[in-house]
Each structure stands twice: as structure tokens, then as C-alpha cells.
Enzyme design. Structure first.
Site, mmCIF file in Angstrom:
data_model
loop_
_atom_site.group_PDB
_atom_site.id
_atom_site.type_symbol
_atom_site.label_atom_id
_atom_site.label_comp_id
_atom_site.label_asym_id
_atom_site.label_seq_id
_atom_site.Cartn_x
_atom_site.Cartn_y
_atom_site.Cartn_z
ATOM 1 N N SER A 143 7.056 -5.748 1.833
ATOM 2 C CA SER A 143 6.663 -6.734 2.827
ATOM 3 C C SER A 143 5.144 -6.772 2.862
ATOM 4 O O SER A 143 4.490 -5.728 2.845
ATOM 5 C CB SER A 143 7.211 -6.377 4.207
ATOM 6 O OG SER A 143 6.730 -7.297 5.176
ATOM 7 N N HIS A 192 3.124 -7.380 5.151
ATOM 8 C CA HIS A 192 2.451 -6.864 6.343
ATOM 9 C C HIS A 192 2.243 -5.364 6.271
ATOM 10 O O HIS A 192 1.348 -4.823 6.902
ATOM 11 C CB HIS A 192 3.284 -7.169 7.593
ATOM 12 C CG HIS A 192 4.340 -6.143 7.858
ATOM 13 N ND1 HIS A 192 5.558 -6.155 7.211
ATOM 14 C CD2 HIS A 192 4.368 -5.040 8.657
ATOM 15 C CE1 HIS A 192 6.277 -5.124 7.620
ATOM 16 N NE2 HIS A 192 5.591 -4.433 8.498
ATOM 17 N N CYS A 193 3.093 -4.672 5.507
ATOM 18 C CA CYS A 193 3.226 -3.216 5.587
ATOM 19 C C CYS A 193 2.201 -2.488 4.720
ATOM 20 O O CYS A 193 2.211 -2.632 3.495
ATOM 21 C CB CYS A 193 4.639 -2.809 5.163
ATOM 22 S SG CYS A 193 4.890 -1.023 5.076
ATOM 23 N N PRO A 194 1.316 -1.673 5.315
ATOM 24 C CA PRO A 194 0.321 -0.968 4.502
ATOM 25 C C PRO A 194 0.932 0.017 3.521
ATOM 26 O O PRO A 194 0.394 0.234 2.430
ATOM 27 C CB PRO A 194 -0.546 -0.251 5.546
ATOM 28 C CG PRO A 194 0.303 -0.157 6.773
ATOM 29 C CD PRO A 194 1.178 -1.372 6.757
ATOM 30 N N ASN A 228 2.241 -2.076 0.735
ATOM 31 C CA ASN A 228 1.097 -2.736 0.123
ATOM 32 C C ASN A 228 0.453 -1.861 -0.950
ATOM 33 O O ASN A 228 -0.016 -2.340 -1.993
ATOM 34 C CB ASN A 228 0.093 -3.063 1.221
ATOM 35 C CG ASN A 228 -0.936 -4.101 0.836
ATOM 36 O OD1 ASN A 228 -1.800 -4.432 1.641
ATOM 37 N ND2 ASN A 228 -0.876 -4.639 -0.360
#
Length: 361
Positions: free
Chosen positions: A88, A90-92, A95
Site C-alpha cells: 500500500s 501509504h505504508c512506510p 514502501n
């Protein structure tokens, strides 16, 4: 004192807790981040959608990775076009892996699929492919990530998490360990890495990298989350101080070198980047870590812009998805509880030149 000794000495000063909250999606008890804390859960007439923001029976503040099959030890075959990373934007934690795949040039042999950062009302612990045609991942042909978790373990009852590396042959998750996947890809997939890509986990620096990774995990990556989840003023201030003491320390470390270990990007730079990229637009505002903004740190701000100028970092940084998830997250229908996403800060400053040219040796 040798660098290794300095880092180990610094690591010995802090309390490293591997069970800090890696995925702070439950703010139900936090009056810092959840203004609705203490309100009663609402069940809707259709008995399907419900406001379960304050009551999440499946949620665990910390959930360790459940699937850890390894390429390095030969358990998993290093085979092109066999695996798919589900993440996703948004997810660090997810990421990290997406950046590493592109930075290593492995995007030609490992595909990527993206889940929607927002979940349907009333749904907890799953991710959905509602950004794709027919709400279905075009490669795995599933509508939710839980399908791949259940193929790996039919009795799986915990949350589904991203990142998740899925074996396309049988559609089962084989690895969801955000802490080890970068190094797995860096070490075991060298045959398929693009020429000239950085060695993210070089042998001569591994003990240093491991030490600094733990420092950053404890004092930056998870400390911002713990500040936002704080149940008391003392807890909040404890993690607030840890964040800014460490950012001051990193500001000094980056004063005379381009990256955290000199002139070459390593695993550690990716781990720090994903938190810094979210700092001013999310953590500074929503998690009350507001002593300084990232742009108030000369070296850190130019360092993160330097990384952002690299396509693997920039193309995997979606500020809109980050803001949607962190400000709109709730499992109550939008029409019942409107959420406002901040207009700022001004993101054009990310495109401005940085002054790291003198450090590019």
C-alpha cells in the site's frame, strides 16, 4: 573510535523494543490521535457496516511477521516472474520494499500490486484491490489480500499486513517481513539486479548497518507512532524526546557525508527515508511530534530531497495516498462521519534543488 564502535555504543544507550507499534492503525484509546476515543461503537441497520474504530477485537498493537521463508538460505527459489509484491502506498513499512525493488532494478523480474489505502466500512484486518479493474488484482485474480494469506495458511486468523511477497504459482504469501526483505532481495537476487545498482547490504558494513537500523527503528520509525498512540503525557513526551534527540544526531551525522554510510546508498537510507517523507505531512501534525519540521533541519531536509530526486524513491512516494490513509482512516462510512484531509503543506518544495552536490564523491 571506529565507526562500528561508535554505532554500537550509541545502540547500547537506548532501549530497543522489537514490539513497538509498527502499524499504528488503532487509535481507539489515544486521545492524542483519536478525538472520538471513548465513544460507543455504532452498529448500522444493515448489520454489515459498523463504526468499530473504538472496538477492534482482531487488532494487536504489535504483530510480528508470520511468513519468513528465505531466499538467502535457499528455501525460496530465486526465479524471475514468480513473485509479486503487494503493498500500500501509504505504508512506510511496505514502501521500503517497493523502493528497494526499483532501486535494484528488480522491477523487471518481480511484479508489484497495490491495495487501496482505505478499507470499506466495518472491515478490519484486510486489504482490498479496489484500485484495480473489477476490484481484482490482475495477476493474482483475488479481490482481497486475505485470500493469499489463507492460501498460505487456511487457519490464518490474524490481520493481513503489507508488504506481502506472494508466490504467483499458488497465490500464497511466502514472506511478509518488512525488516528482512530488503536484505533478502539485495543479497540473493544479485543475478537479476541491474548493472550499477547499489549494494544495499555490503558485507563489510553489515554489523554497522544492523546497529544503525535498530537505532532508527527505535528512535524514529516507531517512536513517531508511539508518540501518536500515547496514553499519557509522560509516554508522549518520552517518545517525542526520542524522536528529536535522534533527528538532531542524524542531522550531525549527515553534515559531511551524502548518505548515512558515506557516498553509497544502503538499506538504512531507505528505512530512514520512508519516515522522513511522511514527517511534515503526517507525523508533525497528527502525531504531535511538532518541535521541528523536517524542513527546519538543513542537512536532513536536503538529504531526503536528494533521495527523492532518484526515480526509485520519487516514483514510490505517493503523498496523496499517505494523506488519505493517515487523515481519513476510520471504519465509519464517510457520510456518517466526514473526515477532512489537510490541503498542505506545499509539496512543490520537494522539487527544489538540494545542496548535497559537494558531497557527491
Amino acid at each position: 573510535m571506529a565507526k562500528e564502535s561508535i554505532l554500537q555504543s550509541e545502540l547500547n544507550k537506548i532501549d530497543v523494543n522489537e514490539k513497538l507499534s509498527a502499524c499504528p492503525i488503532d487509535f481507539s484509546k489515544s486521545r492524542v490521535a483519536n478525538p472520538r476515543a471513548g465513544q460507543k461503537q455504532k452498529i448500522y441497520k444493515n448489520q454489515v457496516s459498523k463504526s468499530n474504530f473504538n472496538e477492534r477485537s482482531k487488532f494487536q498493537a504489535y504483530q510480528e511477521p508470520q511468513f519468513n521463508k528465505s531466499f538467502i538460505d535457499g528455501t525460496l527459489a530465486v526465479e524471475p516472474n514468480r513473485y509479486r509484491l503487494i503493498w500500500s502506498k501509504h505504508c512506510p513499512w511496505a514502501n521500503r520494499i517497493s523502493i528497494a525493488i526499483d532501486l535494484l532494478g528488480l522491477d523487471k523480474v518481480i511484479s508489484k500490486g497495490v491495495v487501496d489505502p482505505l478499507r470499506p466500512a466495518g472491515v478490519v484486518g484486510d486489504w482490498f484491490f479496489t484500485l484495480d479493474k473489477n476490484n481484482e488484482d490482475p495477476v493474482l485474480h483475488v479481490k482481497s489480500l486475505s485470500a493469499s494469506y489463507l492460501k498460505a495458511d487456511p487457519n490464518y486468523k490474524l490481520r493481513t499486513t503489507v508488504p506481502a511477497l506472494v508466490d504467483i504459482q499458488d497465490g500464497a504469501v511466502v514472506n511478509n517481513n518488512y525488516n528482512t526483505l530488503i536484505d533478502e532481495l539485495s543479497v540473493a537476487w544479485k543475478k537479476y539486479q541491474k548493472e550499477g545498482t547499489p549494494d544495499l547490504y555490503p558485507k563489510d558494513l553489515r554489523s554497522d548497518i544492523d546497529a544503525l537500523n535498530q537505532i532508527i527503528y527505535s528512535d524514529v520509525n516507531t517512536a513517531v507512532n508511539e508518540a501518536g498512540l500515547a496514553r499519557s503525557q509522560n509516554d508522549y513526551e518520552k517518545y517525542y524526546n526520542r524522536v528529536f534527540n535522534r533527528l538532531d544526531w542524524l542531522e550531525e551525522r549527515l553534515s559531511n557525508q551524502r548518505y548515512l554510510f558515506g557516498s553509497k546508498i544502503t538499506d538504512t537510507d531507505i528505512r530512514l527515508y520512508v519516515t522522513l517523507a511522511r514527517f511534515d505531512i503526517v507525523f508533525y501534525q497528527k502525531y504531535y511530534v511538532n518541535k521541528k519540521r523536517l524542513i527546519d533541519y538543513h542537512n536532513l531536509w536536503n538529504y531526503v530531497k536528494d533521495l527523492y530526486s532518484i526515480p526509485a524513491f520519487k516514483n514510490n512516494t505517493d503523498f496523496d495516498a499517505i494523506k488519505k490513509r493517515f487523515y481519513q482512516v476510520d471504519h465509519t462510512p464517510q457520510e456518517d462521519l466526514t473526515r477532512i484531509i489537510p490541503k498542505g503543506p506545499d509539496l512543490t518544495i520537494w522539487e527544489e534543488p538540494n545542496d548535497r552536490e559537494k558531497l557527491r564523491k
